[in-house]
Design an enzyme around this catalytic site. Structure first.
Site, PDB file in Angstrom:
ATOM      1  N   THR A  13      27.558   7.468  42.572  1.00 41.77           N
ATOM      2  CA  THR A  13      26.708   6.290  42.810  1.00 41.77           C
ATOM      3  C   THR A  13      26.564   5.989  44.300  1.00 41.77           C
ATOM      4  OG1 THR A  13      27.576   5.425  40.752  1.00 41.77           O
ATOM      5  CG2 THR A  13      26.466   3.855  42.174  1.00 41.77           C
ATOM      6  N   ALA A  43      29.565  18.339  48.795  1.00 40.22           N
ATOM      7  CA  ALA A  43      30.482  18.974  47.838  1.00 40.22           C
ATOM      8  C   ALA A  43      30.609  18.075  46.619  1.00 40.22           C
ATOM      9  CB  ALA A  43      31.855  19.183  48.474  1.00 40.22           C
ATOM     10  N   GLU A 129      34.391   0.694  56.663  1.00 36.69           N
ATOM     11  CA  GLU A 129      33.696  -0.567  56.359  1.00 36.69           C
ATOM     12  C   GLU A 129      33.432  -0.705  54.856  1.00 36.69           C
ATOM     13  OE1 GLU A 129      32.427  -3.165  58.777  1.00 36.69           O
ATOM     14  OE2 GLU A 129      32.780  -3.936  56.781  1.00 36.69           O
ATOM     15  N   VAL A 132      36.025  -2.361  51.941  1.00 39.18           N
ATOM     16  CA  VAL A 132      36.303  -3.782  51.675  1.00 39.18           C
ATOM     17  C   VAL A 132      34.988  -4.543  51.520  1.00 39.18           C
ATOM     18  CG1 VAL A 132      37.447  -5.868  52.505  1.00 39.18           C
ATOM     19  CG2 VAL A 132      38.406  -3.627  53.074  1.00 39.18           C
ATOM     20  N   ILE A 136      29.198  -6.117  52.691  1.00 38.51           N
ATOM     21  CA  ILE A 136      29.476  -7.192  53.660  1.00 38.51           C
ATOM     22  C   ILE A 136      30.201  -6.575  54.864  1.00 38.51           C
ATOM     23  CG2 ILE A 136      30.631  -9.393  54.075  1.00 38.51           C
ATOM     24  CD1 ILE A 136      30.717  -9.835  51.047  1.00 38.51           C
ATOM     25  N   GLY A 187      28.343  -2.876  31.520  1.00 39.18           N
ATOM     26  CA  GLY A 187      28.562  -1.969  32.653  1.00 39.18           C
ATOM     27  C   GLY A 187      29.102  -2.665  33.894  1.00 39.18           C
ATOM     28  N   LYS A 205      42.235  -4.246  49.156  1.00 43.45           N
ATOM     29  CA  LYS A 205      41.271  -4.727  50.162  1.00 43.45           C
ATOM     30  C   LYS A 205      41.897  -5.781  51.071  1.00 43.45           C
ATOM     31  CE  LYS A 205      37.421  -3.754  47.014  1.00 43.45           C
ATOM     32  NZ  LYS A 205      36.644  -4.296  45.892  1.00 43.45           N
ATOM     33  N   GLY A 302      28.092  -1.369  44.427  1.00 39.16           N
ATOM     34  CA  GLY A 302      26.739  -0.906  44.120  1.00 39.16           C
ATOM     35  C   GLY A 302      26.315   0.183  45.091  1.00 39.16           C
TER      36      GLY A 302
HETATM   37  N1  HSE Z   1      35.594  -2.377  41.342  1.00 35.32           N
HETATM   38  C1  HSE Z   1      35.230  -3.122  42.511  1.00 35.32           C
HETATM   39  C2  HSE Z   1      34.746  -4.485  42.114  1.00 35.32           C
HETATM   40  C3  HSE Z   1      34.154  -2.484  43.327  1.00 35.32           C
HETATM   41  O1  HSE Z   1      34.658  -4.814  40.938  1.00 35.32           O
HETATM   42  O2  HSE Z   1      34.469  -5.253  43.019  1.00 35.32           O
HETATM   43  C4  HSE Z   1      34.651  -1.413  44.204  1.00 35.32           C
HETATM   44  O3  HSE Z   1      35.620  -1.880  45.071  1.00 35.32           O
END
Ligand code: HSE
Length: 444
Positions: A13, A43, A129, A132, A136, A187, A205, A302
């Site tokens: 993704t 790869a 970057e 976290v 943002i 999802g 994070k 995303g």
């Molecule tokens: N699984 C994380 C979340 C996204 O739900 O914010 C990737 O860090």
């Protein structure tokens, strides 16, 4: 100037987002970077799927080490995830003199000290970057934008899955299990949501942000981690009646004796902007002594939001890779020759030394003297009460047997003190069920 050459490890993704955004905005990105940025090798174990994303002009291999071995590649983007093969490949890329861009918070929170030391020894950059809060630019803000400040604390909604679940629980009055199933169906939550719902992802994070904010090493093993699995709709409702919302916060704070580093559900006053961050969105509040309170908000996950952060790192590296390593922005914001001293002075505090305020819910028998006994124990321990809420008793178990929920908000107290008061309250025969304790952060 010749474009900088990039090899991409893993084109799922986020990788697809990086490829698409780079292609779409290449003119503007090159003008900002001062040279082109080209993905020349990819790869992925699924070579056919990768080829379908990147087309015929880019070499696709199923062996990540072919990218690391290619002397033309300047930057390796690691989007594999996890601590296993990703750690080996990142260390090998560094050893081969490649700069590394990664979105892998788990890897850096657990193995960051080793990885940053290897990168410093080799004179290459490791940029993260995207690790976290997705799109943002919070790493940039902490490491550079707020560099004048003595940072006092930061608190973030840094896991979209859990924020989505908590938002749904509040707006629909549903319990955790019901909403989790719905989030998985839509999802929003992974088939195995453990890292998200148990607070581990948020702890990775906040561990990284804590290191950058305070100049301490990454120490995920010292973080206190509590997820949202035990939260009930009743607590969300009571919190709302008292003027609070419950959020899963990653918090790190400079205290007298060290650094607080913790993830847990927290009551936050409803009037705070961060309390109103809903759905899968992320937000981080940072308090600096000069700037005051700042708030960063946006999509924490995303394809293209995360790609936005990955490409910002590529541009930084394109600009800085010819600079003397001493003149680059340090990986963790503080020059490494100051790190040892800072580490000695600022231990991560055990949870028993954390000072915060509390929401307590006690299921009690509705009898004379119960409230007095409970508040008496708090008073003996020096814990000051901020507010009390008691609902009308419910009929439970027939005539003469009634129970009620007693909600208490406290002022600040040491967690160790609160642990012992809760144990004493729990031992009262009139306290009929395990006591619920949720920490409360005023964030002012
Ligand atoms: N699984 C994380 C979340 C996204 O739900 O914010 C990737 O860090």
């Amino acid at each position: 100037m010749k474009p900088i050459q990039v090899g991409l490890l893993g084109i799922g993704t986020v990788g697809s987002g990086v490829f698409n955004v780079l292609a779409r905005n290449q003119d503007e990105i090159s003008r900002r970077a001062g040279r082109g940025i080209q993905i020349t090798m990819v790869a992925d174990l699924d070579v056919e799927r990768a080829k379908a994303v990147v087309g015929a002009d880019i070499q696709v291999v199923n062996d990540a080490r072919a990218i690391i071995a290619n002397p033309d590649i300047d930057i390796v983007i690691e989007l594999i995830g996890g601590y296993g093969i990703a750690r080996a490949l990142v260390l090998e890329a560094i050893a081969a003199g490649k700069h590394v861009v990664t979105a892998n918070k788990a890897l850096l929170a657990v193995h960051g000290t080793e990885i940053f030391a290897a990168a410093s020894a080799k004179g290459v950059m490791v940029a993260f970057e995207a690790a976290v809060a997705g799109g943002i630019p919070i790493i940039k803000a902490l490491r550079e934008g707020l560099t004048a400040n003595r940072i006092q604390w930061l608190a973030g909604i840094i896991n979209g899955t859990t924020n989505f679940i908590l938002s749904e629980m509040r707006s629909k009055g549903l319990d955790f299990d019901v909403v989790l199933k719905e989030a998985q169906r839509l999802g929003y939550a992974e088939a195995d949501p453990t890292f998200d719902i148990e607070g581990v992802d948020a702890a990775h994070k906040v561990t990284l942000m804590s290191a950058i904010a305070f100049g301490i090493p990454v120490q995920f093993d010292k973080a206190y981690v509590e997820g949202i699995t035990k939260l009930g709709a009743a607590d969300i409702k009571y919190a709302e009646q008292l003027g609070y919302r419950i959020k899963l916060l990653g918090i790190t704070k400079r205290a007298d004796k060290g650094i607080e580093l913790r993830v847990h559900p927290s009551l936050v006053p409803s009037k705070r902007l961060i309390a109103n961050v809903e759905g899968a969105m992320n937000a981080v509040v940072v308090q600096g002594d000069a700037v005051g309170t700042t708030l960063y908000y946006g999509k924490g996950a995303g394809s293209e939001p995360t790609a936005s952060a990955v490409i910002a790192d590529l541009v930084d590296i394109a600009r800085l890779h010819t600079a003397d390593p001493e003149h680059r922005v340090p990986h963790l914001a503080f020059q490494s020759n100051t790190l040892q001293g800072a580490m000695d002075q600022l231990p991560v505090l055990p949870m028993s030394e954390v000072v915060t305020s509390y929401y307590l819910r006690l299921r009690v028998a509705d009898q004379a003297g119960v409230l007095a006994k409970v508040t008496g124990l708090l008073a003996e321990a020096g814990v000051s009460i901020d507010a009390v809420l008691q609902r009308e008793a419910d009929e439970v178990g027939g005539e003469g047997s009634t129970q009620t929920d007693l909600i208490i908000l406290t002022h600040d107290t040491r967690e160790g003190t609160m642990d012992s008061v809760i144990a004493q309250m729990q031992a009262l025969p009139t306290v009929l069920a395990p006591i619920t304790r949720i920490r409360k952060e005023e964030l002012n």
